[in-house]
Structure formats: C-alpha cells, structure tokens
Scaffold this active site. Structure first.
Site, PDB file in Angstrom:
ATOM      1  N   SER A 199      36.314 -22.880   3.419  1.00  0.00           N
ATOM      2  CA  SER A 199      37.652 -22.495   2.679  1.00  0.00           C
ATOM      3  C   SER A 199      38.551 -23.701   2.913  1.00  0.00           C
ATOM      4  CB  SER A 199      38.022 -21.276   3.295  1.00  0.00           C
ATOM      5  OG  SER A 199      39.383 -20.808   3.015  1.00  0.00           O
ATOM      6  N   TYR A 246      38.727 -14.874  10.142  1.00  0.00           N
ATOM      7  CA  TYR A 246      38.445 -15.852   9.092  1.00  0.00           C
ATOM      8  C   TYR A 246      38.469 -17.513   9.207  1.00  0.00           C
ATOM      9  CZ  TYR A 246      37.869 -17.170   4.270  1.00  0.00           C
ATOM     10  OH  TYR A 246      37.425 -17.990   3.005  1.00  0.00           O
TER      11      TYR A 246
END
Length: 269
Positions: A147, A160
């Site tokens: 990401s 995350y």
C-alpha cells in the site's frame, strides 16, 4: 473447483482474488497465458466469477478458501493449489485487511488479526511458494501487494501501516535471499483504488473527483494489475527488491491528502 482446460505454461496463485485487485490480476495473468489459483475468504461467488473470467481466456482456474486469520494452516492452500495446477511460478500476496480505529482504542486481538492477515500470512505463503520454486529449479516471481502506507502513515490505521511497512522490508529480505534461485520478489504499493475494500466496487474512476490526488481520481484495479503483471512476467527479469508505487501521485502529497483535501487550491502557487 478446477475448471477444465489443457494444462500448459506457467501457474500463478493469487490470494484474495475473489474481487478487486486480486480478480483484475487473475484475469490479466490469464490473458498472458497463465493458469491461475484463486483464493477467497468470504465471497465464494466472487471467486467463482473470477474463475469464469480466467476460463474465458482459455486457462485453467483452481479455487480454494483461505482464511489468513488461521495461521499457519492457511498457508497450506498455496500447496493445495500448486498441487492441483501442477506447479507454481508466480505468487501474488494480495489478500489484506485493516482497521479505522484510533491507536489508543485498539484491542490486542484486532492488532494481531491485521498483522496475521497482512504480514505473517504473506510471510508463510511466500515460504511455501519459494520452497516449491526452488525445487522446480527454474526461478519464479513473488509480488507482495502492500500500500502507499508501506511508505507513509495514516491516522486510524496503525496495525495496517505497521503490517504493510513490515511487508515492504520483508520483500527486500526475500529478494536478497531468493535471488540465487532466480526468484524475484517485489512489492506493489497501491493508493486509493476503486475496490470493495474502499466501498467503490465497479465504480467508473473517471467520474470520481479526488482533489488531493495529483491525477485527480482513484485508481482502477486493472491499473494495479498491469503493474503486477509486468513484475510477474519475463520483461521484469532484472527487477527485484523494489516497491512500485501506483497511486496517482498521492504519496507526493502526504498520507492524508487523498481523502482530506477538498479543493484544487494546492495546484496554484
């Protein structure tokens, strides 16, 4: 289930390929001539639709459920799909999850779950794939979908960000250790992509306005699949240990810009 077609060519296993980036990648690699192992967690029908699309390209598709919250046994699915399809040449660690919870309010179980799915799971799946590739003796490709938050933090996404940052550095270690076996390992770091995870399934990204992203819109899953397909293919044979950011310029603006800027004033000096 395994769709019937003549076995040939290379085999890719893509985790979380029941929708979004995973489905787009499965279809792109099938179009490139690969048979595809598809995993799903909650959306069995979505996985079946992915398999149908793979089949339209004349490639075999094998489908299996994988719950990366159940480790280490979830990694058995990589071996299962490789057995059913005859080998494994490409692994795409795509499955992921996250939170939207302030750091001080996070529960330990929630943190562990995100770390398992987003970091430990790819670690174990990568081990299984690499061991098979080494035994096969003709190299391979591993692509870890991280990401932009591999590189930049985001408020409310502590587990995350920690997991994706860890997966980015794990990618580099894997690249160093597996290079002697002809296995390349790279990361792809998407920005905001129109997928079910962002609540935008089947959205036409050209109609979505994002002032805080230099290209002015979210990405389409097929745009990420194109980067993954490059890294999984022969043209990327000298590329390893890199993180390929595909974010419309979001990282250049800072981690919160994509969702928190509501005008284009920043474009003018």
């Amino acid at each position: 289930m395994t769709s019937a077609a003549a076995p040939s060519g290379k085999v890719a296993v893509i985790t979380g390929s029941d929708s979004g980036i995973g489905r787009a990648t499965a279809v792109r690699l099938a179009a490139a001539g690969m048979d595809v192992g598809i995993t799903w967690h909650t959306d069995e029908e979505g996985a079946a639709r992915t398999a149908e699309e793979v089949g339209r390209h004349g490639r075999r598709a094998a489908v299996a459920r994988m719950d990366l919250g159940r480790l280490p046994e979830a990694a058995d699915t990589v071996d299962e799909l490789a057995d059913r399809l005859g080998r494994i040449d490409v692994l795409v660690n795509n499955a992921g999850t996250g939170t939207a919870t302030p750091f001080v309010d996070l529960e330990p179980d929630d943190v562990r779950h995100v770390l398992d799915v987003d970091l430990v799971g790819p670690f174990l799946c990568g081990q299984r794939a690499a061991r098979r590739m080494i035994r096969q003796g003709d190299g391979g490709r591993i692509v870890n979908v991280t990401s932009v938050h591999e590189h930049q933090p985001r408020v409310g996404a502590a587990p995350y960000c920690a997991a994706k940052g860890g997966l980015g550095l794990l990618t580099q270690v894997m690249a160093l250790e597996l290079a002697e076996h002809g296995i390349t390992v790279n990361a792809v770091a998407p920005g905001e992509i129109a997928t079910p995870m962002t609540g935008q399934e089947d959205t036409d990204v050209r109609g979505e306005r994002r002032p805080g992203i230099p290209l002015g819109r979210p990405g389409d899953a097929r745009e990420i699949a194109a980067v993954i397909a490059f890294l999984a293919g022969p043209d990327a044979s000298y590329v390893t240990g890199a993180s390929w950011v595909a974010d419309g310029g979001m990282v250049r603006m800072g981690p919160q810009a994509g969702s928190h800027l509501h005008s284009d004033d920043w474009r003018r000096p």
